[in-house]
Write a protein that holds these residues in place. Structure first.
Motif, PDB file in Angstrom:
ATOM      1  N   ALA A 374     -39.058 102.192  -4.864  1.00  0.00           N
ATOM      2  CA  ALA A 374     -39.962 102.879  -5.793  1.00  0.00           C
ATOM      3  C   ALA A 374     -40.594 104.093  -5.121  1.00  0.00           C
ATOM      4  O   ALA A 374     -40.688 105.172  -5.715  1.00  0.00           O
ATOM      5  CB  ALA A 374     -41.041 101.923  -6.287  1.00  0.00           C
ATOM      6  N   SER A 375     -41.018 103.924  -3.868  1.00  0.00           N
ATOM      7  CA  SER A 375     -41.636 105.026  -3.135  1.00  0.00           C
ATOM      8  C   SER A 375     -40.631 106.137  -2.867  1.00  0.00           C
ATOM      9  O   SER A 375     -40.934 107.329  -3.022  1.00  0.00           O
ATOM     10  CB  SER A 375     -42.209 104.501  -1.817  1.00  0.00           C
ATOM     11  OG  SER A 375     -42.805 105.545  -1.081  1.00  0.00           O
ATOM     12  N   GLN A 376     -39.410 105.760  -2.468  1.00  0.00           N
ATOM     13  CA  GLN A 376     -38.386 106.766  -2.210  1.00  0.00           C
ATOM     14  C   GLN A 376     -38.019 107.524  -3.487  1.00  0.00           C
ATOM     15  O   GLN A 376     -37.866 108.753  -3.464  1.00  0.00           O
ATOM     16  CB  GLN A 376     -37.140 106.105  -1.619  1.00  0.00           C
ATOM     17  CG  GLN A 376     -37.324 105.597  -0.201  1.00  0.00           C
ATOM     18  CD  GLN A 376     -36.078 104.931   0.347  1.00  0.00           C
ATOM     19  OE1 GLN A 376     -35.154 104.617  -0.403  1.00  0.00           O
ATOM     20  NE2 GLN A 376     -36.043 104.704   1.642  1.00  0.00           N
ATOM     21  N   ASN A 377     -37.894 106.792  -4.581  1.00  0.00           N
ATOM     22  CA  ASN A 377     -37.553 107.435  -5.849  1.00  0.00           C
ATOM     23  C   ASN A 377     -38.661 108.386  -6.300  1.00  0.00           C
ATOM     24  O   ASN A 377     -38.392 109.469  -6.833  1.00  0.00           O
ATOM     25  CB  ASN A 377     -37.289 106.383  -6.924  1.00  0.00           C
ATOM     26  CG  ASN A 377     -36.023 105.586  -6.662  1.00  0.00           C
ATOM     27  OD1 ASN A 377     -35.152 106.014  -5.896  1.00  0.00           O
ATOM     28  ND2 ASN A 377     -35.907 104.417  -7.281  1.00  0.00           N
ATOM     29  N   GLN A 378     -39.905 107.959  -6.095  1.00  0.00           N
ATOM     30  CA  GLN A 378     -41.018 108.832  -6.463  1.00  0.00           C
ATOM     31  C   GLN A 378     -41.023 110.096  -5.617  1.00  0.00           C
ATOM     32  O   GLN A 378     -41.245 111.201  -6.130  1.00  0.00           O
ATOM     33  CB  GLN A 378     -42.361 108.109  -6.299  1.00  0.00           C
ATOM     34  CG  GLN A 378     -43.542 108.958  -6.751  1.00  0.00           C
ATOM     35  CD  GLN A 378     -44.891 108.338  -6.429  1.00  0.00           C
ATOM     36  OE1 GLN A 378     -45.095 107.810  -5.333  1.00  0.00           O
ATOM     37  NE2 GLN A 378     -45.815 108.403  -7.380  1.00  0.00           N
ATOM     38  N   SER A 379     -40.761 109.944  -4.317  1.00  0.00           N
ATOM     39  CA  SER A 379     -40.732 111.102  -3.434  1.00  0.00           C
ATOM     40  C   SER A 379     -39.654 112.088  -3.858  1.00  0.00           C
ATOM     41  O   SER A 379     -39.876 113.307  -3.879  1.00  0.00           O
ATOM     42  CB  SER A 379     -40.494 110.663  -1.986  1.00  0.00           C
ATOM     43  OG  SER A 379     -41.591 109.945  -1.493  1.00  0.00           O
ATOM     44  N   THR A 380     -38.494 111.552  -4.189  1.00  0.00           N
ATOM     45  CA  THR A 380     -37.398 112.418  -4.628  1.00  0.00           C
ATOM     46  C   THR A 380     -37.772 113.154  -5.909  1.00  0.00           C
ATOM     47  O   THR A 380     -37.560 114.369  -6.034  1.00  0.00           O
ATOM     48  CB  THR A 380     -36.119 111.596  -4.849  1.00  0.00           C
ATOM     49  OG1 THR A 380     -35.736 110.978  -3.613  1.00  0.00           O
ATOM     50  CG2 THR A 380     -34.974 112.481  -5.337  1.00  0.00           C
TER      51      THR A 380
END
Length: 443
Positions: A374-380
């Motif tokens: 979730a954090s990686q997707n948000q960052s992207t």
């Protein structure tokens, strides 16, 4: 410490990625990264060193936030100019480097930022500076352009915060400071005192925290955090199965022994560990209760839980002992650099082939992976949004003045062959000096 392999294409990954892993980081007593438990004689010295490190990291963060705040303040007057008066050892050209939606970025702002890198790196000759730039794949022109891009992005983010009506309350700032202080094992008052001792004010800290929280709110607004699907979690586990398979979760009870402990002190700690182990084997006490009562580790309040071994790195002796345990099995007394441990394996993950169902992944392991994705997707998503926001802005970059102090003839850059020759000469000289020293020592 990286707990899972990350998407290498996401070069702009934010600090939230690391925080997602950090929340699952295990007990300090079983990390390779942590040094041996200090003796009483070391406490004051280590405390002083720790405070120095805290100041270093926090002041860097404050410096970045101060720049962002300065960008905002100057933009209100229509000019981005962070140049201080006087004290410079180089020539400032004046003029405008670029315009961002009609707001000027002054040439001196760009020069100051680039020269800060040159001076702090000690590149005081043109040859050294050209060699540095060449090693970074840069030229004065490209470095200027990337610096302008960075300043433009900072300004545009501050504008977006205003455009999206983002507000950070005093209470949120207070909580943010308290959270930072807690991360360094300090009270908020001690944390603030540490910073003021280095010449910074409480107002500066509050502005830094406000800026950070405002940017996080912007991130949440334009790229809301969304839970990944079960299939995304399954795919992630399968992609990282070489790392995650045979993961074990554990709890432990630590009987701490200082690195300079006497044989008698070690024997006393081992005897105490044996006494508790006997109680556990006799069923007189539950493991979690024993950890809360006897363990001298920060995990004691959690019943000794230190999480999954594949999500962190344990010292080898702890890891070796854990690797021999099946779920529900308990070790004997295990000695490490930190003292004596009793280890309980509380979870085990193994699949043959590939994961085909979400139910095959233990729930707590699944939650960690879900948070990470979730954090990686948000960052992207946020980075994509910022890129588009910048692309949509009207940014006009003017030609670089020839007499800016960071301009240099790139033909002066030292070649790889020359660098190799210099290294060889340095090595020969060092060898000669070493031989002389050895001879002197022998005499």
């Amino acid at each position: 410490m990286a707990l899972f392999s990350k998407n290498k294409d996401n070069n702009k990954a934010s600090a939230e990625d690391a925080q997602a892993f950090g929340k699952k980081a295990t007990s300090r007593a079983v990390r390779d990264a942590k040094k041996n438990a200090p003796s009483k004689a070391q406490v004051k010295r280590e405390h002083k060193e720790k405070m120095g490190k805290v100041a270093k990291y926090v002041l860097v963060a404050i410096g970045c936030a101060a720049m962002l705040l300065s960008v905002t303040a100057m933009a209100c007057s229509g000019v981005l100019n962070q140049v201080s008066s006087g004290g410079d050892s180089y020539h400032l050209t004046g003029g405008v480097a670029a315009e961002v939606n009609g707001v000027n970025i002054t040439e001196d702002t760009v020069t100051k930022q680039i020269m800060s890198t040159r001076e702090s790196g000690g590149y005081d000759t043109d040859e050294a500076w050209a060699t540095y730039l060449s090693g970074q794949g840069q030229t004065p022109e490209t470095l200027r352009e990337s610096t302008i891009d960075s300043l433009a992005r900072q300004y545009l983010i501050t504008r977006a915060i205003q455009d999206y009506d983002i507000v950070v309350t005093d209470e949120e700032i207070d909580d943010g400071i308290a959270s930072q202080a807690e991360a360094y094992g300090m009270s908020a008052d001690d944390y603030i005192s540490q910073l003021t001792a280095f010449g910074y004010t409480e107002d500066t800290l509050r502005q830094s925290v406000e800026s950070s929280l405002a940017q996080q709110k912007l991130r949440d607004k334009v790229a809301p955090l969304e839970d990944p699907s079960d299939q995304e979690i399954i795919d992630y586990v399968n992609q990282n199965l070489d790392t995650l398979n045979d993961a074990r979760r554990s709890s432990h009870i630590l009987f701490k022994v200082d690195s300079d402990a006497t044989d008698e002190e070690r024997a006393d700690a081992q005897a105490k560990a044996q006494e508790v182990l006997d109680k556990l084997n006799a069923g007189e006490i539950e493991f979690a209760d024993a950890a809360k009562e006897y363990s001298e580790d920060s995990s004691a309040s959690d019943g000794g839980d230190v999480g999954w071994d594949k999500l962190t790195t344990f010292v080898s002796t702890y890891q070796d002992a854990l690797s021999q345990l099946g779920e529900g099995q308990m070790s004997g007394i295990v000695e490490t650099d930190y003292g004596y441990h009793i280890i309980l394996c509380t979870g085990y993950f193994h699949v043959d082939g590939e994961v085909t169902s979400i139910d095959q992944i233990p729930e707590d392991l699944r939650k960690t992976i879900s948070d990470t994705l979730a954090s990686q997707n948000q960052s992207t998503a946020y980075n994509d949004w910022v890129d588009q926001y910048v692309e949509d802005a009207d940014i006009q970059i003017n030609e670089m003045p020839a007499d800016v102090p960071y301009n240099v003839d790139m033909s002066l850059a030292e070649t790889d062959d020359a660098a190799t020759a210099d290294d060889a000469a340095t090595t020969d000289g060092s060898a000669d000096a070493g031989a002389t020293d050895d001879a002197a020592a022998t005499e």
